[in-house]
Design a protein around this motif. Structure first.
Motif, short mmCIF file in Angstrom:
data_model
loop_
_atom_site.label_atom_id
_atom_site.label_comp_id
_atom_site.label_asym_id
_atom_site.label_seq_id
_atom_site.Cartn_x
_atom_site.Cartn_y
_atom_site.Cartn_z
N ARG A 55 91.65 -86.65 -81.59
CA ARG A 55 90.74 -86.38 -80.61
C ARG A 55 90.73 -85.00 -80.51
NH1 ARG A 55 89.70 -90.01 -75.25
NH2 ARG A 55 89.29 -92.07 -76.43
N ARG A 56 89.60 -84.42 -80.36
CA ARG A 56 89.56 -82.79 -80.43
C ARG A 56 88.40 -82.19 -80.15
NH1 ARG A 56 89.24 -84.95 -85.65
NH2 ARG A 56 88.07 -83.66 -87.24
N GLU A 57 88.30 -80.98 -79.68
CA GLU A 57 87.17 -80.11 -79.33
C GLU A 57 86.81 -79.12 -80.69
OE1 GLU A 57 85.99 -77.11 -75.90
OE2 GLU A 57 87.32 -78.60 -75.45
N VAL A 58 85.53 -79.02 -81.08
CA VAL A 58 85.42 -78.46 -82.23
C VAL A 58 84.06 -77.48 -81.83
CG1 VAL A 58 84.65 -78.51 -84.54
CG2 VAL A 58 86.01 -80.39 -83.60
N PRO A 59 84.39 -76.21 -82.03
CA PRO A 59 83.35 -75.33 -81.90
C PRO A 59 82.17 -75.10 -82.81
CG PRO A 59 85.32 -74.14 -82.80
CD PRO A 59 85.81 -75.41 -82.48
N LEU A 60 81.11 -74.87 -82.64
CA LEU A 60 79.84 -74.98 -83.60
C LEU A 60 79.31 -73.50 -83.74
CD1 LEU A 60 78.00 -78.00 -82.05
CD2 LEU A 60 79.37 -77.90 -84.15
N PRO A 61 79.24 -73.01 -84.98
CA PRO A 61 78.57 -71.73 -85.15
C PRO A 61 77.13 -71.85 -84.68
CG PRO A 61 79.94 -72.68 -87.01
CD PRO A 61 79.87 -73.60 -86.40
N SER A 62 76.67 -70.74 -84.32
CA SER A 62 75.25 -70.75 -83.98
C SER A 62 74.00 -71.42 -84.75
CB SER A 62 74.83 -69.34 -83.31
OG SER A 62 74.89 -68.37 -84.53
N HIS A 63 74.36 -70.96 -85.91
CA HIS A 63 73.26 -71.42 -86.73
C HIS A 63 73.29 -72.93 -87.21
CE1 HIS A 63 76.74 -70.72 -89.40
NE2 HIS A 63 76.23 -71.52 -90.63
N VAL A 64 74.73 -73.45 -87.08
CA VAL A 64 74.93 -75.06 -87.23
C VAL A 64 74.27 -75.56 -85.89
CG1 VAL A 64 76.59 -76.68 -87.45
CG2 VAL A 64 76.75 -74.49 -88.80
N LEU A 65 74.51 -75.29 -84.71
CA LEU A 65 74.11 -75.75 -83.51
C LEU A 65 72.37 -75.70 -83.51
CD1 LEU A 65 74.47 -76.71 -80.67
CD2 LEU A 65 74.58 -74.35 -79.99
N GLU A 66 71.66 -74.64 -83.86
CA GLU A 66 70.54 -74.54 -83.99
C GLU A 66 69.96 -75.76 -84.87
OE1 GLU A 66 66.98 -71.44 -85.50
OE2 GLU A 66 69.05 -70.63 -85.17
N VAL A 67 70.45 -75.90 -86.23
CA VAL A 67 69.86 -76.95 -86.96
C VAL A 67 70.27 -78.28 -86.37
CG1 VAL A 67 70.22 -78.16 -88.94
CG2 VAL A 67 70.28 -75.73 -89.01
N LEU A 68 71.33 -78.74 -85.68
CA LEU A 68 71.66 -79.80 -85.05
C LEU A 68 70.70 -80.08 -83.96
CD1 LEU A 68 73.87 -82.13 -85.09
CD2 LEU A 68 75.20 -80.93 -83.83
N GLU A 69 70.29 -78.97 -83.10
CA GLU A 69 69.59 -79.31 -82.06
C GLU A 69 68.25 -79.75 -82.44
OE1 GLU A 69 69.74 -75.45 -80.23
OE2 GLU A 69 71.20 -76.15 -78.73
N ARG A 70 67.59 -79.52 -83.47
CA ARG A 70 66.45 -79.76 -83.87
C ARG A 70 66.42 -81.18 -84.34
NH1 ARG A 70 66.16 -74.56 -86.82
NH2 ARG A 70 66.75 -75.51 -88.81
#
Length: 304
Positions: A55-70
């Motif tokens: 169980r852990r908290e993982v940061p997301l790079p901005s460009h990965v978050l942008e793709v994931l949000e779509r």
């Protein structure tokens, strides 16, 4: 969907079961991170035990978050992010991930680490780059060569026994790095994440597995960061140092992978001309030319 899943797996190090068990509400878009809580098993998606290190908290790079949000913008809050996936199709994910990072399938190399000999022209090349520190790293970040400026800036790797001449091992078990690198934690984490990427290329390589086992046993920091399952491919970046001879400086690095030899990478370090860091490198270069030997920031180790 496959592209998004592969990108997320590459930059976070999430396992197949964690990717296919990820729910929409575990992604915090505002804070650019996700929470690993569930895992997809043969008997369905289940939560990790509350005491589990998984169980852990993982940061997301901005460009990965942008793709994931779509990908997730139309999903319900409790929906599984990547649907219609089974473990039997994981080979397709691995193939696509290898394509992303330029890795092709290769026969497993179950051999122990041995000294690699570089061709003479490569030694001449790094010696010709006399004004800048240059390291040549091989598989699992083995140090294959270093010019005089790299030895002066970091350590004289030639004085380390061949079987221990490894950048990640030096970073965690060497005497110098913790005092040499102002940003030691950042540099050490990057070394862990690069080694995890290397381990994923050939899970059966004895030398890689032996190095990982040694570092997990001897370094609590390495063991902790290894459990985070993050991967990182070093292509460029910076390092902040406090050098015993020239003081504080920041160097930028770029990497060059040799055509026809993807396991060998040149790391070339530079500083902005005229800056305090550039002046520090110039001073270090003068010292190596006029001094009595290569400066050391710690205790030298003997050859085998």
């Amino acid at each position: 969907m496959w592209q998004t899943m592969c990108l997320l797996g590459f930059y976070t190090g999430l396992r197949w079961g964690e990717l296919s068990g990820l729910h929409r509400h575990r992604i915090d878009q505002r804070r650019s991170r996700l929470f690993v809580v569930e895992v997809n098993t043969r008997s369905g998606i289940k939560e990790y035990p509350k005491s589990s290190k998984s169980r852990r908290e993982v940061p997301l790079p901005s460009h990965v978050l942008e793709v994931l949000e779509r990908h997730i913008h139309r999903l319900d809050r409790d929906a599984v992010v990547f649907t219609t996936l089974t473990k039997g199709r994981s080979g397709r994910l691995l193939t696509y991930l290898h394509t992303l990072v330029g890795v092709t399938a290769a026969p497993s190399r179950r051999h122990s680490r041995g000294a690699r000999r570089l061709r003479p022209g490569l030694h001449q090349l790094i010696d010709a780059l006399d004004g800048e520190p240059v390291l040549v790293l091989g598989r699992r970040s083995d140090v294959l060569a270093a010019n005089r400026m790299a030895k002066a800036l970091f350590t004289d790797f030639d004085q380390i026994p061949v079987r221990h001449r490894n950048y990640a091992r030096w970073m965690f078990l060497g005497e110098e790095p913790r005092s040499l690198f102002v940003d030691w934690e950042d540099q050490a984490r990057a070394a862990v994440e690069s080694l995890r990427l290397e381990a994923g290329r050939d899970a059966d390589d004895q030398a890689t597995n032996g190095l990982i086992a040694e570092l997990r046993e001897k370094s609590t920091e390495f063991d902790h960061w290894w459990e985070e399952h993050r991967v990182h491919q070093r292509t460029h970046g910076s390092k902040r140092l406090h050098h015993a001879l020239v003081g504080e400086l920041t160097v930028e690095y770029e990497t060059l992978t040799l055509p026809g030899d993807p396991d060998t990478t040149l790391f070339v370090y530079t500083a902005e001309p005229g800056s305090s860091s550039g002046q520090a490198l110039d001073l270090l270069a003068m010292w190596t030319l006029t001094g009595t030997g290569t400066p050391r920031t710690g205790t030298a180790q003997e050859h085998d």
